[in-house]
Write a protein that holds these residues in place. Sequence first.
Motif, mmCIF file in Angstrom:
data_model
loop_
_atom_site.group_PDB
_atom_site.id
_atom_site.type_symbol
_atom_site.label_atom_id
_atom_site.label_comp_id
_atom_site.label_asym_id
_atom_site.label_seq_id
_atom_site.Cartn_x
_atom_site.Cartn_y
_atom_site.Cartn_z
ATOM 1 N N ASN A 208 25.064 44.191 42.983
ATOM 2 C CA ASN A 208 24.829 42.361 42.521
ATOM 3 C C ASN A 208 24.973 41.660 41.929
ATOM 4 O O ASN A 208 24.599 41.999 40.640
ATOM 5 C CB ASN A 208 22.999 42.329 42.653
ATOM 6 C CG ASN A 208 22.485 41.102 43.483
ATOM 7 O OD1 ASN A 208 22.157 40.680 42.518
ATOM 8 N ND2 ASN A 208 21.783 40.847 44.764
ATOM 9 N N VAL A 209 25.496 40.151 42.046
ATOM 10 C CA VAL A 209 26.575 39.933 41.037
ATOM 11 C C VAL A 209 25.930 37.762 41.479
ATOM 12 O O VAL A 209 25.733 37.816 43.008
ATOM 13 C CB VAL A 209 27.978 39.389 41.228
ATOM 14 C CG1 VAL A 209 28.593 38.862 40.452
ATOM 15 C CG2 VAL A 209 28.208 40.762 41.027
ATOM 16 N N ASN A 210 25.072 37.599 40.630
ATOM 17 C CA ASN A 210 24.009 36.210 40.951
ATOM 18 C C ASN A 210 23.384 36.300 41.754
ATOM 19 O O ASN A 210 23.944 35.222 43.015
ATOM 20 C CB ASN A 210 25.053 35.792 40.977
ATOM 21 C CG ASN A 210 26.155 35.085 39.473
ATOM 22 O OD1 ASN A 210 25.018 35.770 38.110
ATOM 23 N ND2 ASN A 210 26.165 33.640 38.502
ATOM 24 N N GLY A 211 23.116 36.997 42.699
ATOM 25 C CA GLY A 211 22.493 37.077 44.150
ATOM 26 C C GLY A 211 22.799 37.420 45.013
ATOM 27 O O GLY A 211 22.856 37.878 46.488
ATOM 28 N N GLN A 212 24.578 37.743 45.086
ATOM 29 C CA GLN A 212 25.685 38.402 46.266
ATOM 30 C C GLN A 212 25.655 39.586 46.326
ATOM 31 O O GLN A 212 25.811 40.817 45.068
ATOM 32 C CB GLN A 212 26.285 37.326 46.325
ATOM 33 C CG GLN A 212 27.472 37.747 46.733
ATOM 34 C CD GLN A 212 27.101 36.992 47.808
ATOM 35 O OE1 GLN A 212 27.120 36.357 48.335
ATOM 36 N NE2 GLN A 212 27.122 38.070 49.350
ATOM 37 N N ASP A 213 25.448 40.301 47.269
ATOM 38 C CA ASP A 213 25.266 42.038 47.158
ATOM 39 C C ASP A 213 27.275 41.799 47.664
ATOM 40 O O ASP A 213 27.888 41.788 48.599
ATOM 41 C CB ASP A 213 24.959 42.326 48.462
ATOM 42 C CG ASP A 213 23.441 42.372 47.968
ATOM 43 O OD1 ASP A 213 22.771 42.604 46.605
ATOM 44 O OD2 ASP A 213 22.361 42.542 48.392
ATOM 45 N N LEU A 214 27.949 43.249 46.568
ATOM 46 C CA LEU A 214 29.128 43.210 47.253
ATOM 47 C C LEU A 214 29.069 45.042 47.330
ATOM 48 O O LEU A 214 28.275 45.775 46.383
ATOM 49 C CB LEU A 214 30.271 43.116 45.785
ATOM 50 C CG LEU A 214 30.131 41.398 44.928
ATOM 51 C CD1 LEU A 214 30.413 41.823 44.125
ATOM 52 C CD2 LEU A 214 30.435 40.454 45.976
ATOM 53 N N THR A 215 30.348 44.946 47.924
ATOM 54 C CA THR A 215 30.211 46.419 48.020
ATOM 55 C C THR A 215 31.867 46.498 48.349
ATOM 56 O O THR A 215 32.600 45.538 47.723
ATOM 57 C CB THR A 215 30.163 46.398 49.883
ATOM 58 O OG1 THR A 215 30.703 46.120 50.381
ATOM 59 C CG2 THR A 215 28.303 46.742 50.251
ATOM 60 N N ALA A 216 32.294 48.232 47.669
ATOM 61 C CA ALA A 216 33.675 48.000 47.254
ATOM 62 C C ALA A 216 34.597 47.919 48.134
ATOM 63 O O ALA A 216 34.720 47.471 49.277
ATOM 64 C CB ALA A 216 33.537 49.768 47.351
ATOM 65 N N GLY A 217 35.636 47.191 47.102
ATOM 66 C CA GLY A 217 36.549 46.324 47.704
ATOM 67 C C GLY A 217 36.515 44.880 47.411
ATOM 68 O O GLY A 217 37.400 44.219 48.416
ATOM 69 N N ASP A 218 35.304 44.260 47.761
ATOM 70 C CA ASP A 218 34.570 42.844 47.492
ATOM 71 C C ASP A 218 34.696 41.887 46.806
ATOM 72 O O ASP A 218 34.965 43.177 45.044
ATOM 73 C CB ASP A 218 33.257 42.841 48.274
ATOM 74 C CG ASP A 218 33.111 43.418 49.726
ATOM 75 O OD1 ASP A 218 34.206 43.640 49.933
ATOM 76 O OD2 ASP A 218 31.901 43.298 49.991
ATOM 77 N N ALA A 219 35.114 40.921 46.654
ATOM 78 C CA ALA A 219 35.438 39.837 45.793
ATOM 79 C C ALA A 219 34.458 38.679 44.926
ATOM 80 O O ALA A 219 34.064 38.334 46.485
ATOM 81 C CB ALA A 219 37.064 39.904 45.006
ATOM 82 N N LEU A 220 33.908 37.972 44.074
ATOM 83 C CA LEU A 220 33.944 36.571 44.455
ATOM 84 C C LEU A 220 34.272 35.931 43.125
ATOM 85 O O LEU A 220 34.011 36.567 42.442
ATOM 86 C CB LEU A 220 32.648 37.001 43.298
ATOM 87 C CG LEU A 220 31.257 36.222 43.973
ATOM 88 C CD1 LEU A 220 30.973 36.234 45.754
ATOM 89 C CD2 LEU A 220 29.631 36.674 43.139
ATOM 90 N N GLN A 221 34.933 34.557 44.378
ATOM 91 C CA GLN A 221 35.000 33.373 43.086
ATOM 92 C C GLN A 221 33.797 32.780 42.944
ATOM 93 O O GLN A 221 32.966 32.513 44.389
ATOM 94 C CB GLN A 221 36.399 33.001 43.839
ATOM 95 C CG GLN A 221 37.527 33.749 44.440
ATOM 96 C CD GLN A 221 38.432 32.902 45.130
ATOM 97 O OE1 GLN A 221 39.316 33.410 44.887
ATOM 98 N NE2 GLN A 221 38.587 32.107 45.815
ATOM 99 N N VAL A 222 33.869 32.188 41.499
ATOM 100 C CA VAL A 222 32.641 32.222 41.099
ATOM 101 C C VAL A 222 33.105 31.128 40.105
ATOM 102 O O VAL A 222 34.286 30.530 39.323
ATOM 103 C CB VAL A 222 32.176 32.653 40.109
ATOM 104 C CG1 VAL A 222 30.992 31.735 39.760
ATOM 105 C CG2 VAL A 222 31.460 34.041 41.233
#
Length: 245
Positions: A208-222
Amino acid sequence: MTTQLIKSSDRGYADHGWLKSFHSFSFADYYDPARMGFGALRVINEDRVAPGRGFGTHGHRDMEIISYVLSGELAHKDSMGNGESGAAQNGKEAGVIRPGDVQRMSAGTGVMHSEFNHAKDETTHFLQIWIMPDRRGIAPSYEQKHFDPASKRGKLRLVAANDGADGAVTIHADAKLYAGLFDGAEAAELTLAPGRLAYIHLVRGSLNVNGQDLTAGDALQVREASRLTLSAGKDAEVLVFDLAA
């Protein structure tokens, strides 16, 4: 703060038989005008190279190239003399990248190199990362360092930076790259300077990054965030990029 989740399934994919590759950004035959990069980050390819196969000699210029091996080994050889037969560093074959290693090649004015999986029965799984340099025409150079799991356990370990701080490899770009391992109650925070961008790529597991759940291969742009909070990991390995806007 604004965020954009990029699911693993939204990446480009290429199957060349000996090479299976997921592309986080436009690369080769995969083209998406909305996915041309993020800040100076231009390429994250998740590659799986079959035993006995690899990338033949080819050229690069004016790019910072980072290789991050997840399993198996990758043998590197280049026109600067790295990986030449018989060379060794710390008792290990020079130019061979193993899990925990971070290899940086600054292509600069131009370099030729090759990458091979010489194993007979093991696929090499690695990330190939390209970051655009902050200046063109520098002399080509190479660096490789090992970061053991303990240094990344429950924390973000700086592994690449423009000033080589904290023993990181030195990249010629206004960027920092952190690697971390998280499981269970382990958590970490990263403070971002005003105006910086963050790109989080989850290598494996869930997080979990800043409330966003990620699974393998996912990315989050912030964008426009002052802090990243990483928690609720399950066998997670993550890369975090701190980038100039």
